[in-house]
Design a protein around this motif. Structure first.
Motif, PDB file in Angstrom:
ATOM      1  N   TYR A   1       0.826  -1.209   0.000  1.00 33.19           N
ATOM      2  CA  TYR A   1       0.000   0.000   0.000  1.00 33.19           C
ATOM      3  C   TYR A   1       0.861   1.260   0.000  1.00 33.19           C
ATOM      4  O   TYR A   1       0.565   2.234  -0.709  1.00 33.19           O
ATOM      5  CB  TYR A   1      -0.934  -0.012   1.215  1.00 33.19           C
ATOM      6  N   ALA A   2       1.947   1.260   0.768  1.00 32.47           N
ATOM      7  CA  ALA A   2       2.847   2.410   0.764  1.00 32.47           C
ATOM      8  C   ALA A   2       3.450   2.623  -0.620  1.00 32.47           C
ATOM      9  O   ALA A   2       3.562   3.764  -1.100  1.00 32.47           O
ATOM     10  CB  ALA A   2       3.951   2.218   1.807  1.00 32.47           C
ATOM     11  N   ARG A   3       3.816   1.549  -1.281  1.00 32.13           N
ATOM     12  CA  ARG A   3       4.384   1.673  -2.634  1.00 32.13           C
ATOM     13  C   ARG A   3       3.341   2.200  -3.620  1.00 32.13           C
ATOM     14  O   ARG A   3       3.673   2.970  -4.536  1.00 32.13           O
ATOM     15  CB  ARG A   3       4.938   0.322  -3.092  1.00 32.13           C
ATOM     16  N   SER A   4       2.096   1.782  -3.453  1.00 34.10           N
ATOM     17  CA  SER A   4       1.044   2.272  -4.353  1.00 34.10           C
ATOM     18  C   SER A   4       0.815   3.770  -4.169  1.00 34.10           C
ATOM     19  O   SER A   4       0.424   4.470  -5.103  1.00 34.10           O
ATOM     20  CB  SER A   4      -0.261   1.513  -4.114  1.00 34.10           C
ATOM     21  N   LEU A   5       1.037   4.281  -2.960  1.00 33.00           N
ATOM     22  CA  LEU A   5       0.915   5.704  -2.680  1.00 33.00           C
ATOM     23  C   LEU A   5       2.196   6.465  -2.997  1.00 33.00           C
ATOM     24  O   LEU A   5       2.228   7.700  -2.902  1.00 33.00           O
ATOM     25  CB  LEU A   5       0.563   5.915  -1.205  1.00 33.00           C
ATOM     26  N   ASN A   6       3.264   5.721  -3.312  1.00 33.20           N
ATOM     27  CA  ASN A   6       4.572   6.304  -3.624  1.00 33.20           C
ATOM     28  C   ASN A   6       5.120   7.110  -2.454  1.00 33.20           C
ATOM     29  O   ASN A   6       5.659   8.206  -2.621  1.00 33.20           O
ATOM     30  CB  ASN A   6       4.503   7.173  -4.884  1.00 33.20           C
ATOM     31  N   ILE A   7       4.969   6.544  -1.261  1.00 36.47           N
ATOM     32  CA  ILE A   7       5.510   7.180  -0.068  1.00 36.47           C
ATOM     33  C   ILE A   7       6.291   6.136   0.735  1.00 36.47           C
ATOM     34  O   ILE A   7       6.040   4.937   0.614  1.00 36.47           O
ATOM     35  CB  ILE A   7       4.408   7.783   0.829  1.00 36.47           C
ATOM     36  N   PRO A   8       7.250   6.564   1.572  1.00 32.31           N
ATOM     37  CA  PRO A   8       7.929   5.605   2.458  1.00 32.31           C
ATOM     38  C   PRO A   8       6.928   4.980   3.428  1.00 32.31           C
ATOM     39  O   PRO A   8       5.967   5.635   3.860  1.00 32.31           O
ATOM     40  CB  PRO A   8       8.948   6.467   3.205  1.00 32.31           C
ATOM     41  N   LEU A   9       7.136   3.735   3.768  1.00 32.39           N
ATOM     42  CA  LEU A   9       6.239   3.066   4.711  1.00 32.39           C
ATOM     43  C   LEU A   9       6.192   3.805   6.046  1.00 32.39           C
ATOM     44  O   LEU A   9       5.146   3.863   6.698  1.00 32.39           O
ATOM     45  CB  LEU A   9       6.686   1.613   4.918  1.00 32.39           C
TER      46      LEU A   9
ATOM     47  N   ASP B   1       6.092   6.934   6.528  1.00 29.39           N
ATOM     48  CA  ASP B   1       5.109   8.002   6.426  1.00 29.39           C
ATOM     49  C   ASP B   1       3.691   7.460   6.592  1.00 29.39           C
ATOM     50  O   ASP B   1       2.835   8.099   7.204  1.00 29.39           O
ATOM     51  CB  ASP B   1       5.228   8.712   5.083  1.00 29.39           C
ATOM     52  N   LEU B   2       3.434   6.271   6.060  1.00 33.26           N
ATOM     53  CA  LEU B   2       2.116   5.660   6.185  1.00 33.26           C
ATOM     54  C   LEU B   2       1.798   5.331   7.640  1.00 33.26           C
ATOM     55  O   LEU B   2       0.634   5.376   8.060  1.00 33.26           O
ATOM     56  CB  LEU B   2       2.052   4.383   5.336  1.00 33.26           C
ATOM     57  N   LEU B   3       2.829   5.041   8.419  1.00 35.32           N
ATOM     58  CA  LEU B   3       2.645   4.649   9.817  1.00 35.32           C
ATOM     59  C   LEU B   3       2.786   5.820  10.788  1.00 35.32           C
ATOM     60  O   LEU B   3       2.826   5.609  11.995  1.00 35.32           O
ATOM     61  CB  LEU B   3       3.652   3.549  10.181  1.00 35.32           C
ATOM     62  N   GLY B   4       2.887   7.038  10.258  1.00 38.89           N
ATOM     63  CA  GLY B   4       2.911   8.193  11.146  1.00 38.89           C
ATOM     64  C   GLY B   4       4.164   9.029  11.083  1.00 38.89           C
ATOM     65  O   GLY B   4       4.262  10.053  11.763  1.00 38.89           O
ATOM     66  N   GLY B   5       5.147   8.601  10.305  1.00 39.02           N
ATOM     67  CA  GLY B   5       6.345   9.407  10.138  1.00 39.02           C
ATOM     68  C   GLY B   5       7.561   8.831  10.833  1.00 39.02           C
ATOM     69  O   GLY B   5       7.463   8.193  11.872  1.00 39.02           O
ATOM     70  N   LYS B   6       8.726   9.101  10.244  1.00 38.96           N
ATOM     71  CA  LYS B   6       9.985   8.605  10.787  1.00 38.96           C
ATOM     72  C   LYS B   6      10.306   9.286  12.102  1.00 38.96           C
ATOM     73  O   LYS B   6      10.160  10.500  12.254  1.00 38.96           O
ATOM     74  CB  LYS B   6      11.101   8.845   9.773  1.00 38.96           C
ATOM     75  N   PHE B   7      10.751   8.516  13.077  1.00 42.20           N
ATOM     76  CA  PHE B   7      11.058   9.038  14.412  1.00 42.20           C
ATOM     77  C   PHE B   7      12.552   9.189  14.635  1.00 42.20           C
ATOM     78  O   PHE B   7      12.978  10.044  15.395  1.00 42.20           O
ATOM     79  CB  PHE B   7      10.460   8.110  15.471  1.00 42.20           C
ATOM     80  N   ARG B   8      13.357   8.333  14.010  1.00 46.11           N
ATOM     81  CA  ARG B   8      14.810   8.381  14.189  1.00 46.11           C
ATOM     82  C   ARG B   8      15.482   7.860  12.922  1.00 46.11           C
ATOM     83  O   ARG B   8      14.849   7.224  12.082  1.00 46.11           O
ATOM     84  CB  ARG B   8      15.240   7.537  15.391  1.00 46.11           C
ATOM     85  N   ASP B   9      16.763   8.158  12.798  1.00 41.76           N
ATOM     86  CA  ASP B   9      17.522   7.739  11.620  1.00 41.76           C
ATOM     87  C   ASP B   9      18.327   6.466  11.848  1.00 41.76           C
ATOM     88  O   ASP B   9      18.787   5.839  10.898  1.00 41.76           O
ATOM     89  CB  ASP B   9      18.484   8.853  11.185  1.00 41.76           C
ATOM     90  N   SER B  10      18.529   6.103  13.113  1.00 38.03           N
ATOM     91  CA  SER B  10      19.313   4.904  13.400  1.00 38.03           C
ATOM     92  C   SER B  10      18.805   4.286  14.690  1.00 38.03           C
ATOM     93  O   SER B  10      18.086   4.919  15.466  1.00 38.03           O
ATOM     94  CB  SER B  10      20.805   5.237  13.517  1.00 38.03           C
TER      95      SER B  10
END
Length: 271
Positions: free
Chosen positions: A116-124, A126-135
């Motif tokens: 579903y994330a790929r169909s929306l052309n967004i990172p997964l 973002d679909l789950l609420g946004g990235k919280f950390r980089d590592s």
């Protein structure tokens, strides 16, 4: 714009070689079986998920073979034909068709989110609420290794990947010998990294109460599932008496299991 339709679900079993034999409390693994789940949508998007358990049926009853049957014969028919945006409803409806089998369901659920994330052309993320950390700091599992080999691998992982936490397996051999091996390793690293142990539910109450304090004194910082999964009373006693955080792993295979551990105050951490 309407969400695409889930058109196909495919599975494949992969046996991924390990970089070295990995000793558990019950056996030694040379490869990690994975059920690769692929979801195809009507707009051409494809998502992937993994169904994985540590080594086989001994841990929680599921294997990649049982997962494959459950996904293909029972979960896929209840999923194909529905909109890719209905993931929560789809997962809820699976419970009417299949009880438990959490790892099979997880592999397919992950693939649905990915598609579903790929169909929306967004990172997964973002679909789950946004990235919280980089590592994210990760604990490296050493398995059951002789002292010299364990020290060498710890040093190599510190240098190559910056690991600061290591997990060692216990429970397959004589407890006294095992404890000596772990204590010597902790001492050899002189506080440079932290260590935790995983006994895979193989010790009884008396063994745990005798040897866990020795490991605590040696500097081990967390004890993972020392006693049998269904004995929450003993797990609670250890948690209350030893003074080192205790993790429940085999004791928690569902949300209901996690709630039981919390109500019983049987552990400090849940895997």
């Amino acid at each position: 714009m309407s969400a695409p339709i889930i058109e196909a679900i495919e599975t494949r079993i992969l046996d991924v070689p390990l970089i070295r034999p990995h000793g558990f409390a019950t056996f030694t693994a040379n490869e990690q079986p994975i059920l690769l789940v692929q979801v195809k949508l009507s707009d051409g998007s494809t998502g992937f998920g993994e169904g994985v358990v540590p080594g086989g049926a001994w841990w929680g009853g599921e294997t990649v073979e049982t997962m494959q049957v459950i996904v293909e014969k029972y979960l896929a028919p209840a999923t194909i034909g529905r909109k890719a945006s209905e993931i929560s409803g789809i997962v809820h409806d699976w419970e009417r068709h299949v009880a438990n089998m959490r790892f099979a369901k997880a592999g397919l659920e992950i693939a649905l989110f990915d598609a579903y994330a790929r169909s929306l052309n967004i990172p997964l993320a973002d679909l789950l609420g946004g990235k919280f950390r980089d590592s994210l700091d990760c604990t490296w599992a050493l398995g059951v290794l002789p002292l010299e080999q364990a020290v060498a691998e710890v040093e190599e992982r510190i240098a190559s990947h910056g690991h600061q936490s290591f997990k060692l397996k216990m429970g397959s051999g004589d407890p006294a010998t095992d404890v000596t091996r772990i204590a010597e390793l902790v001492d050899a690293l002189e506080g440079r990294v932290s260590f935790r142990i995983d006994i895979n539910a193989r010790w009884d109450r008396l063994t745990s109460l005798r040897f866990l304090p020795v490991l605590a004194e040696a500097g081990v910082e967390l004890f993972e599932q020392p006693t049998p999964a269904d004995d929450l009373d003993t797990l609670r006693e250890i948690t209350q008496r030893i003074g080192v955080p205790v993790m429940a792993d085999e004791s928690v295979c569902s949300p209901a299991d996690a709630l039981a551990v919390v109500k019983k105050q049987a552990a400090d951490v849940v895997a």
